[in-house]
Design an enzyme around this catalytic site. Sequence first.
Site, short mmCIF file in Angstrom:
data_model
loop_
_atom_site.label_atom_id
_atom_site.label_comp_id
_atom_site.label_asym_id
_atom_site.label_seq_id
_atom_site.Cartn_x
_atom_site.Cartn_y
_atom_site.Cartn_z
N TYR A 1 -1.41 1.80 -7.18
CA TYR A 1 -1.99 1.27 -5.94
C TYR A 1 -3.52 1.40 -5.99
O TYR A 1 -4.24 0.42 -5.76
CB TYR A 1 -1.41 2.04 -4.75
CG TYR A 1 -2.18 1.85 -3.46
CD1 TYR A 1 -2.30 0.60 -2.87
CD2 TYR A 1 -2.81 2.94 -2.84
CE1 TYR A 1 -3.02 0.44 -1.68
CE2 TYR A 1 -3.53 2.78 -1.66
CZ TYR A 1 -3.64 1.52 -1.10
OH TYR A 1 -4.36 1.36 0.06
N SER B 1 0.79 -1.23 0.00
CA SER B 1 0.00 0.00 0.00
C SER B 1 0.83 1.28 0.00
O SER B 1 0.39 2.29 0.53
CB SER B 1 -0.98 -0.02 1.18
OG SER B 1 -0.29 -0.25 2.38
N1 NAD Z 1 -3.33 2.90 6.55
C1 NAD Z 1 -4.21 3.59 5.85
O1 NAD Z 1 -4.41 4.80 6.08
C2 NAD Z 1 -5.00 2.93 4.75
C3 NAD Z 1 -5.85 3.73 3.96
C4 NAD Z 1 -6.60 3.11 2.97
C5 NAD Z 1 -6.53 1.76 2.77
N2 NAD Z 1 -5.67 1.00 3.51
C6 NAD Z 1 -5.61 -0.45 3.27
O2 NAD Z 1 -5.82 -1.12 4.50
C7 NAD Z 1 -5.06 -2.33 4.55
C8 NAD Z 1 -4.22 -2.34 5.81
O3 NAD Z 1 -3.40 -1.18 5.83
P1 NAD Z 1 -2.29 -1.00 6.96
O4 NAD Z 1 -1.94 0.44 7.01
O5 NAD Z 1 -2.70 -1.73 8.16
O6 NAD Z 1 -1.07 -1.75 6.24
P2 NAD Z 1 0.08 -2.69 6.87
O7 NAD Z 1 1.19 -2.70 5.85
O8 NAD Z 1 0.38 -2.25 8.25
O9 NAD Z 1 -0.63 -4.10 6.91
C9 NAD Z 1 -0.71 -4.96 5.79
C10 NAD Z 1 -0.36 -6.36 6.28
O10 NAD Z 1 -0.45 -7.25 5.15
C11 NAD Z 1 0.68 -8.10 5.18
N3 NAD Z 1 0.96 -8.51 3.80
C12 NAD Z 1 1.39 -7.72 2.78
N4 NAD Z 1 1.56 -8.46 1.67
C13 NAD Z 1 1.20 -9.72 1.99
C14 NAD Z 1 1.17 -10.95 1.27
N5 NAD Z 1 1.55 -11.02 -0.01
N6 NAD Z 1 0.75 -12.08 1.92
C15 NAD Z 1 0.38 -12.03 3.22
N7 NAD Z 1 0.41 -10.90 3.96
C16 NAD Z 1 0.81 -9.77 3.35
C17 NAD Z 1 1.81 -7.28 5.78
O11 NAD Z 1 2.84 -8.08 6.35
C18 NAD Z 1 1.05 -6.47 6.83
O12 NAD Z 1 1.02 -7.14 8.08
C19 NAD Z 1 -4.27 -2.39 3.26
O13 NAD Z 1 -4.98 -3.20 2.35
C20 NAD Z 1 -4.27 -0.94 2.77
O14 NAD Z 1 -4.18 -0.88 1.38
C21 NAD Z 1 -4.91 1.56 4.50
#
Ligand code: NAD
Length: 328
Positions: free
Chosen positions: A142, A78
Amino acid sequence: MSMRVLVTGGAGYIGSVTAHMIARAGYQILVVDNLSKGHRQAVGDLDLEVLDIGDATALRESCLRFKPEACLHFAARSLVGESRLEPALYFRTNVEGTANLLGALAAAGCRRLVFSSTAAVYGEPAGIPILEDDPRKPINPYGSTKLEVERILEEMSRAGDLRYASLRYFNAAGADVDAGLGEDHDPETHLIPRVIEAALGREPRAFIFGTDYPTLDGTCIRDYVHVKDLARAHVLALEHIDEEGGAFNLGNGQGFSVRQVIEAVKKVSGREFEVVERPRREGDPGILTASSERIAGALGWKAEHPGLEDIVGSAWSWHSEHPRGYTG
Ligand SMILES: NC(=O)c1ccc[n+]([C@@H]2O[C@H](COP(=O)([O-])OP(=O)(O)OC[C@H]3O[C@@H](n4cnc5c(N)ncnc54)[C@H](O)[C@@H]3O)[C@@H](O)[C@H]2O)c1
């Protein structure tokens, strides 16, 4: 309620806060995460299988063993900038990975999914606040990958194969201090933790990109939503998924400017630090705020922690207790 729920990406920031919250609500959880960005410590005493959603066979075996009745799908890459440099990697992880997941869930007879979508599916907003039916025109790979997944879910739902909710998060922020869970990304690209790094002295200064936007103080306005409010939306989405689905914006309804965030960090931390002003960055719209009327009406969701000081204060508490994140 003791539904079995598979949580992909449950070692990450939003996924871990949500997984613990739904576990406390009585659901049985299995976290799957490859730990590429997440932290084993954030999973705590929940069950964890370390696997990559790119591994369709492992995912299928895991689903056949656990027999989930619903899935919360957080796992994704992300980082907007990285997605521009490596679009194929983003499509592989976010789109192909989700297709693998949907196949594995179907094999285990699971037809309920809550998907972590994003404000990035809209691109430049057609109007403010952004409505769910506004055009979806992502301006980076993305956002395109998340839109692609939304389209797959729409088609599967139309075919009667899936009940789903796409939760389009705006800017997740804050920490679940009582649960000991916070934001620990590497690299960190989000404003609040970056400003906190400056307050902690881990970064020499904080930056403002763009001071000539048509906003109250010339800096960008974003919709920060407390991570505990985001997590609660997942509990509601799961409870209502058999009757209510589709896409829901998840924002606070009000925006805060970059300067307001910096002032809030100074206030809650009681620390001073240097702030450097730089020109606008390409692809940064002036204002991005969500209408959350749909989720309020359909699921009864409303932000319980909408105040900036509440959000920033919780982030500060967690970061000052964990100045080097989970591993420190
Ligand atoms: N943080 C934000 O403000 C935000 C905003 C909009 C959308 N999102 C979406 O929310 C979700 C969570 O965001 P976050 O900030 O907690 O991100 P993060 O990176 O903290 O968490 C994502 C998790 O997915 C795991 N991961 C990544 N690729 C993987 C794979 N191929 N197989 C298994 N596990 C995998 C990572 O190890 C991580 O623990 C994501 O899908 C992100 O796109 C986040």
